[in-house]
Design a protein around this motif. Sequence first.
Motif, PDB file in Angstrom:
ATOM      1  N   GLY A   1     -21.587 -19.671 -57.728  1.00 13.63           N
ATOM      2  CA  GLY A   1     -21.315 -21.014 -58.375  1.00 13.63           C
ATOM      3  C   GLY A   1     -22.890 -22.222 -58.853  1.00 13.63           C
ATOM      4  N   SER A   2     -24.541 -21.291 -58.717  1.00 11.88           N
ATOM      5  CA  SER A   2     -24.939 -21.786 -58.623  1.00 11.88           C
ATOM      6  C   SER A   2     -26.657 -20.853 -59.617  1.00 11.88           C
ATOM      7  CB  SER A   2     -26.036 -22.555 -57.834  1.00 11.88           C
ATOM      8  OG  SER A   2     -25.794 -21.499 -56.927  1.00 11.88           O
ATOM      9  N   ALA A   3     -25.665 -19.661 -59.129  1.00 13.74           N
ATOM     10  CA  ALA A   3     -26.673 -18.227 -59.631  1.00 13.74           C
ATOM     11  C   ALA A   3     -26.668 -17.786 -60.798  1.00 13.74           C
ATOM     12  CB  ALA A   3     -25.950 -17.163 -58.424  1.00 13.74           C
ATOM     13  N   GLN A   4     -27.777 -17.308 -61.299  1.00 10.60           N
ATOM     14  CA  GLN A   4     -27.943 -16.748 -62.996  1.00 10.60           C
ATOM     15  C   GLN A   4     -28.312 -14.976 -63.075  1.00 10.60           C
ATOM     16  OE1 GLN A   4     -29.909 -20.222 -64.417  1.00 10.60           O
ATOM     17  NE2 GLN A   4     -28.820 -20.148 -65.588  1.00 10.60           N
ATOM     18  N   VAL A   5     -28.399 -14.277 -63.875  1.00  6.66           N
ATOM     19  CA  VAL A   5     -28.602 -13.170 -63.677  1.00  6.66           C
ATOM     20  C   VAL A   5     -29.255 -12.716 -65.285  1.00  6.66           C
ATOM     21  CG1 VAL A   5     -27.632 -12.383 -62.048  1.00  6.66           C
ATOM     22  CG2 VAL A   5     -26.497 -12.159 -64.199  1.00  6.66           C
ATOM     23  N   ARG A   6     -29.634 -12.165 -65.851  1.00  8.53           N
ATOM     24  CA  ARG A   6     -30.622 -12.252 -67.202  1.00  8.53           C
ATOM     25  C   ARG A   6     -29.887 -10.902 -68.063  1.00  8.53           C
ATOM     26  NH1 ARG A   6     -35.590 -10.043 -68.147  1.00  8.53           N
ATOM     27  NH2 ARG A   6     -35.577  -9.953 -65.683  1.00  8.53           N
ATOM     28  N   LEU A   7     -29.482 -10.925 -69.024  1.00 11.38           N
ATOM     29  CA  LEU A   7     -28.703 -10.172 -69.522  1.00 11.38           C
ATOM     30  C   LEU A   7     -29.661 -10.418 -70.921  1.00 11.38           C
ATOM     31  CD1 LEU A   7     -26.515  -8.042 -70.342  1.00 11.38           C
ATOM     32  CD2 LEU A   7     -25.461  -9.849 -70.823  1.00 11.38           C
ATOM     33  N   ARG A   8     -30.305  -9.498 -72.153  1.00 12.10           N
ATOM     34  CA  ARG A   8     -30.667  -9.544 -73.341  1.00 12.10           C
ATOM     35  C   ARG A   8     -31.627  -9.873 -73.278  1.00 12.10           C
ATOM     36  NH1 ARG A   8     -25.485  -8.714 -76.929  1.00 12.10           N
ATOM     37  NH2 ARG A   8     -25.120  -6.898 -76.405  1.00 12.10           N
ATOM     38  N   GLY A   9     -32.253 -10.936 -72.746  1.00 17.01           N
ATOM     39  CA  GLY A   9     -33.651 -11.725 -72.563  1.00 17.01           C
ATOM     40  C   GLY A   9     -32.516 -13.118 -72.488  1.00 17.01           C
ATOM     41  N   HIS A  10     -31.471 -13.209 -71.557  1.00 15.69           N
ATOM     42  CA  HIS A  10     -30.858 -15.005 -71.578  1.00 15.69           C
ATOM     43  C   HIS A  10     -30.694 -14.791 -70.803  1.00 15.69           C
ATOM     44  CE1 HIS A  10     -31.383 -15.929 -75.850  1.00 15.69           C
ATOM     45  NE2 HIS A  10     -30.499 -14.381 -75.820  1.00 15.69           N
ATOM     46  N   LEU A  11     -30.747 -15.931 -69.411  1.00 14.67           N
ATOM     47  CA  LEU A  11     -29.383 -16.107 -68.405  1.00 14.67           C
ATOM     48  C   LEU A  11     -28.583 -16.430 -68.689  1.00 14.67           C
ATOM     49  CD1 LEU A  11     -33.232 -18.365 -66.174  1.00 14.67           C
ATOM     50  CD2 LEU A  11     -31.733 -16.102 -66.365  1.00 14.67           C
ATOM     51  N   VAL A  12     -27.205 -16.110 -67.949  1.00 16.89           N
ATOM     52  CA  VAL A  12     -25.946 -16.360 -67.889  1.00 16.89           C
ATOM     53  C   VAL A  12     -25.344 -16.708 -66.642  1.00 16.89           C
ATOM     54  CG1 VAL A  12     -25.631 -14.268 -70.152  1.00 16.89           C
ATOM     55  CG2 VAL A  12     -25.888 -13.543 -67.886  1.00 16.89           C
ATOM     56  N   PRO A  13     -24.152 -17.255 -66.458  1.00 18.79           N
ATOM     57  CA  PRO A  13     -24.512 -18.049 -65.078  1.00 18.79           C
ATOM     58  C   PRO A  13     -23.015 -16.917 -64.697  1.00 18.79           C
ATOM     59  CG  PRO A  13     -22.942 -18.918 -66.583  1.00 18.79           C
ATOM     60  CD  PRO A  13     -24.067 -17.822 -67.596  1.00 18.79           C
ATOM     61  N   VAL A  14     -23.541 -16.550 -62.982  1.00 22.10           N
ATOM     62  CA  VAL A  14     -22.444 -15.813 -62.205  1.00 22.10           C
ATOM     63  C   VAL A  14     -21.559 -16.551 -62.389  1.00 22.10           C
ATOM     64  CG1 VAL A  14     -22.072 -15.048 -60.249  1.00 22.10           C
ATOM     65  CG2 VAL A  14     -24.778 -15.036 -61.408  1.00 22.10           C
ATOM     66  N   VAL A  15     -19.686 -16.284 -62.972  1.00 16.52           N
ATOM     67  CA  VAL A  15     -19.041 -18.025 -62.360  1.00 16.52           C
ATOM     68  C   VAL A  15     -17.418 -16.963 -61.051  1.00 16.52           C
ATOM     69  CG1 VAL A  15     -19.451 -18.657 -64.510  1.00 16.52           C
ATOM     70  CG2 VAL A  15     -17.947 -16.848 -64.026  1.00 16.52           C
ATOM     71  N   GLY A  16     -16.884 -18.060 -60.818  1.00 15.78           N
ATOM     72  CA  GLY A  16     -16.275 -18.000 -59.774  1.00 15.78           C
ATOM     73  C   GLY A  16     -17.247 -17.680 -58.359  1.00 15.78           C
ATOM     74  N   ARG A  17     -16.295 -16.824 -57.258  1.00 14.97           N
ATOM     75  CA  ARG A  17     -17.482 -16.474 -56.154  1.00 14.97           C
ATOM     76  C   ARG A  17     -17.886 -14.812 -55.989  1.00 14.97           C
ATOM     77  NH1 ARG A  17     -13.361 -19.328 -51.734  1.00 14.97           N
ATOM     78  NH2 ARG A  17     -13.801 -20.923 -51.216  1.00 14.97           N
ATOM     79  N   ILE A  18     -18.704 -14.967 -55.824  1.00 10.64           N
ATOM     80  CA  ILE A  18     -19.418 -13.562 -55.011  1.00 10.64           C
ATOM     81  C   ILE A  18     -18.992 -12.805 -54.541  1.00 10.64           C
ATOM     82  CG2 ILE A  18     -21.262 -12.327 -54.576  1.00 10.64           C
ATOM     83  CD1 ILE A  18     -23.508 -14.694 -55.929  1.00 10.64           C
ATOM     84  N   ASN A  19     -18.072 -11.935 -54.795  1.00 14.28           N
ATOM     85  CA  ASN A  19     -17.393 -11.135 -53.839  1.00 14.28           C
ATOM     86  C   ASN A  19     -17.889  -9.816 -52.999  1.00 14.28           C
ATOM     87  OD1 ASN A  19     -14.238 -11.004 -56.998  1.00 14.28           O
ATOM     88  ND2 ASN A  19     -15.676 -13.003 -55.227  1.00 14.28           N
ATOM     89  N   MET A  20     -17.082  -8.965 -52.538  1.00 14.87           N
ATOM     90  CA  MET A  20     -17.840  -8.051 -51.367  1.00 14.87           C
ATOM     91  C   MET A  20     -18.806  -7.097 -51.931  1.00 14.87           C
ATOM     92  SD  MET A  20     -16.711  -5.723 -48.918  1.00 14.87           S
ATOM     93  CE  MET A  20     -15.811  -7.045 -47.526  1.00 14.87           C
ATOM     94  N   ASP A  21     -17.983  -7.122 -53.496  1.00 13.45           N
ATOM     95  CA  ASP A  21     -18.070  -5.493 -54.387  1.00 13.45           C
ATOM     96  C   ASP A  21     -18.445  -5.970 -55.875  1.00 13.45           C
ATOM     97  OD1 ASP A  21     -17.355  -3.810 -52.264  1.00 13.45           O
ATOM     98  OD2 ASP A  21     -15.111  -4.596 -53.113  1.00 13.45           O
ATOM     99  N   GLN A  22     -17.799  -7.136 -56.062  1.00 10.79           N
ATOM    100  CA  GLN A  22     -18.287  -7.815 -57.779  1.00 10.79           C
ATOM    101  C   GLN A  22     -18.265  -9.306 -57.833  1.00 10.79           C
ATOM    102  OE1 GLN A  22     -14.510  -6.384 -59.424  1.00 10.79           O
ATOM    103  NE2 GLN A  22     -13.777  -5.500 -57.468  1.00 10.79           N
TER     104      GLN A  22
END
Length: 387
Positions: free
Chosen positions: A302-323
């Motif tokens: 609900g708060s994390a972000q990662v970087r794709l093509r130089g842009h920060l994009v949000p992680v949505v939903g719950r972080i799962n065990m594998d995904q």
Amino acid sequence: MTTLINDPRVGAVPVPPTSAVGPLRTVHPAAIAANVRRVTVRGHDLIAVVKADGYGHGAATVATTALAAGATALGTATLPEALALRAAGIDARVLCWLHLPGADFTTAARERVEVAVGDRATLVAVAEAGRRSGTAVVVHLHVDTGMAREGAEPHRWQALLDAAGAAERAGYVVVRAVMGHVPNADRASASRAATLLRLAGLAADLTLGHPVELHLGGTPAAFAGADLTGIAVRVGAALVGIGPGHAGLVAAMTVTAPVVAVRSVRAGTPVGYDGTWTAPRDAVLAVLPVGYADGVPRAASGSAQVRLRGHLVPVVGRINMDQVVLDVTGVPGPEVVRGEVVTLLGAPGPTAADWATWADTNAHEIITGLGGRIERAVDTTTSRSSA
């Protein structure tokens, strides 16, 4: 190797590799070397701490890099960690300090691993190993400088010194140093710890009849600004880029993962377990093959972000065990496709400190928790070095 195509809207855009590349953590030795220089430029002798598999960066890689960059010795928590360095062909001085019940100090003597001693019971076991092996064990007497977890308490210090002196005269041990630890990352704490360590070292000199080295841990000791003249520092986190903002440290790891699925969803579509996130509009989602089993903290949902093509994009939903699911709606360039590489950790961000904020923990837990199915590679370039 990822290739690029030129898109007039966004410039160079990565094209998925033809061979499958899974989640990967790439270690940058040039950054480790730069961080060692940041510590030693302040005039400190450095004992490079490579416990917990070099803070997740590979103990042998961190150790050899740190030694080449100016570290004078190595430190580990446990004896098995120290012996693993020997098995990797590393011949430098190695100290360990967290002794498991029944620790094999005879092997420590044979492999020239130096051990910390903070109580008489441990000293007796170490001295017995020296007697049986016929090889004096090199010991560092540990004094409690404010942590209340290990090291001799002040009222027990002289008794430990007396026992160590007797064991040294018998030829079972050689006392090389007195050590302590800084409990808080501020100048006052470091100054107090340094004062206690110097007093303990003076008492050891008088009792043993010869000088001993002094050293304090950890990273706060190196950067707190206290007077540590004559005191070496034990540093681990700083080697891999974790420390106070003013230290100028360089992150020594990049973590990436490929997109394994892309889908378009309608507004109102719930995502993941319990539907904790619902698409506020029509959205494009991308899935990464990593999760909390690999060290991506579930608490960052609900708060994390990662970087794709130089842009920060949000992680949505719950972080799962594998995904992990990303909302990549509106990312510039052509449609996001399977195989595109996403950066979870690494310059210019997200950083371990970012993840620590999102997960309400510290950066140390983030980097040491990585693993599972995330393979590790070593970057042999020198592009991350800084002075």
